[in-house]
Design a protein around this motif. Structure first.
Motif, PDB file in Angstrom:
ATOM      1  N   ASP A 124     -12.374 -22.078  -9.414  1.00  0.00           N
ATOM      2  CA  ASP A 124     -12.924 -22.300 -10.818  1.00  0.00           C
ATOM      3  C   ASP A 124     -12.877 -20.710 -11.353  1.00  0.00           C
ATOM      4  OD1 ASP A 124     -13.687 -24.520  -9.208  1.00  0.00           O
ATOM      5  OD2 ASP A 124     -14.803 -25.326 -11.095  1.00  0.00           O
TER       6      ASP A 124
ATOM      7  N   ASP B   7     -10.516 -25.873 -14.474  1.00  0.00           N
ATOM      8  CA  ASP B   7     -11.282 -25.040 -15.102  1.00  0.00           C
ATOM      9  C   ASP B   7     -11.010 -23.562 -15.233  1.00  0.00           C
ATOM     10  OD1 ASP B   7     -13.111 -27.282 -15.361  1.00  0.00           O
ATOM     11  OD2 ASP B   7     -14.621 -26.831 -14.197  1.00  0.00           O
TER      12      ASP B   7
ATOM     13  N   HIS C 256     -15.357 -27.203  -8.760  1.00  0.00           N
ATOM     14  CA  HIS C 256     -16.294 -28.127  -9.702  1.00  0.00           C
ATOM     15  C   HIS C 256     -17.805 -27.774  -9.599  1.00  0.00           C
ATOM     16  CE1 HIS C 256     -17.196 -31.277 -12.334  1.00  0.00           C
ATOM     17  NE2 HIS C 256     -17.690 -32.121 -11.454  1.00  0.00           N
TER      18      HIS C 256
ATOM     19  N   GLY D  79      -8.919 -29.644 -14.890  1.00  0.00           N
ATOM     20  CA  GLY D  79     -10.305 -29.631 -14.497  1.00  0.00           C
ATOM     21  C   GLY D  79     -11.092 -30.380 -15.636  1.00  0.00           C
ATOM     22  N   ASN D  80     -12.561 -30.630 -15.412  1.00  0.00           N
ATOM     23  CA  ASN D  80     -13.184 -31.411 -16.481  1.00  0.00           C
ATOM     24  C   ASN D  80     -13.531 -30.618 -17.939  1.00  0.00           C
ATOM     25  OD1 ASN D  80     -15.081 -29.868 -14.654  1.00  0.00           O
ATOM     26  ND2 ASN D  80     -16.618 -30.281 -16.059  1.00  0.00           N
TER      27      ASN D  80
ATOM     28  N   HIS E  57      -9.696 -30.795  -8.613  1.00  0.00           N
ATOM     29  CA  HIS E  57     -10.711 -30.147  -9.010  1.00  0.00           C
ATOM     30  C   HIS E  57     -11.857 -30.538  -8.298  1.00  0.00           C
ATOM     31  CE1 HIS E  57     -12.892 -27.661 -11.622  1.00  0.00           C
ATOM     32  NE2 HIS E  57     -13.672 -28.906 -12.153  1.00  0.00           N
ATOM     33  N   ALA E  58     -12.124 -32.051  -8.095  1.00  0.00           N
ATOM     34  CA  ALA E  58     -13.269 -32.269  -7.788  1.00  0.00           C
ATOM     35  C   ALA E  58     -13.156 -33.183  -6.570  1.00  0.00           C
ATOM     36  CB  ALA E  58     -14.104 -33.001  -8.902  1.00  0.00           C
TER      37      ALA E  58
END
Length: 217
Positions: free
Chosen positions: A8, A35, A163, A66-67, A126-127
């Motif tokens: 990230d 991110d 993440h 990403g989120n 990402h997660a």
């Protein structure tokens, strides 16, 4: 080709540039876990650099969603996204205004970002794929590959994710996964992590880039 995976970045433009010096463009695929934006001081510059890299090396450079990219999209398309604005979005919007960068154009690029990259021995997102996720690619789900913080599923291949910030890369033996989000935008202890991996999932080396002070708000 080997794979160079970067954690990230969160708007840490100068730190990202330094870590990119360790990329072998002729022999490595670059995959960034999502991110790119928010928290750091230089989100527009970071996105500009990422998009230029992708344009120059379309087949060997991958930026995953990403989120934070998801929340950015939600705000621009369905404003206001107060959760994002109140946590970090207000600063990001200010940076876009300061740099006179086209926010809608970047949003459209974020929407095109893939959710994962994989081969027969490696899965990057990402997660991560949650153990109990019914549909890990439903972006709005808190068990999706952009939001999940629960136990990961063992995919019989190596998973590499970001993440959830940690003070050093963390390996989970049960799921055979590495978390490489080392809090690049956090003052005091954060740094940006890269990891080089062979196509068969064998770790070559971890790389650590201390966050440049110019990236910290």
């Amino acid at each position: 080709m080997d794979i160079f995976i970067i954690g990230d970045i969160h708007g840490c433009f100068y730190t990202f540039k330094k870590l990119l010096n360790k990329l072998d463009k002729d022999n490595e695929i670059l995959v960034q876990v999502g991110d790119l934006i928010d928290r750091g001081k230089n989100t527009p510059q970071t996105v500009h650099l990422a998009r230029n890299l992708k344009q120059k090396h379309p087949n060997n450079v991958i930026f995953l969603k990403g989120n934070h990219e998801f929340e950015f999209i939600q705000h621009i398309e369905k404003a206001p996204n107060l959760h994002w604005v109140n946590h970090c979005g207000e600063e990001t919007l200010y940076q876009y205004k300061l740099n006179n960068r086209n926010i809608k154009n970047d949003m459209d690029w974020f929407k095109e970002m893939p959710l994962f990259w994989e081969n027969s021995d490696l899965f990057i997102s990402h997660a991560g794929i949650a153990k109990e996720a019914a549909n890990p690619f439903e972006e709005s789900s808190n068990l999706s590959v952009i939001w999940n913080r629960n136990q990961l599923k063992n995919l019989n291949k190596l998973q590499i994710i970001g993440h959830t910030p940690c003070k050093e890369p963390m390996y989970d033996e049960v799921s055979n996964s590495w978390n490489i989000d080392t809090g690049a935008a956090y003052q005091g202890y954060g740094y940006l992590t890269g990891v080089k991996v062979k196509s068969n999932g064998t770790i070559i080396e971890f790389l650590k880039e201390k966050t440049d002070v110019k990236d910290i708000i």
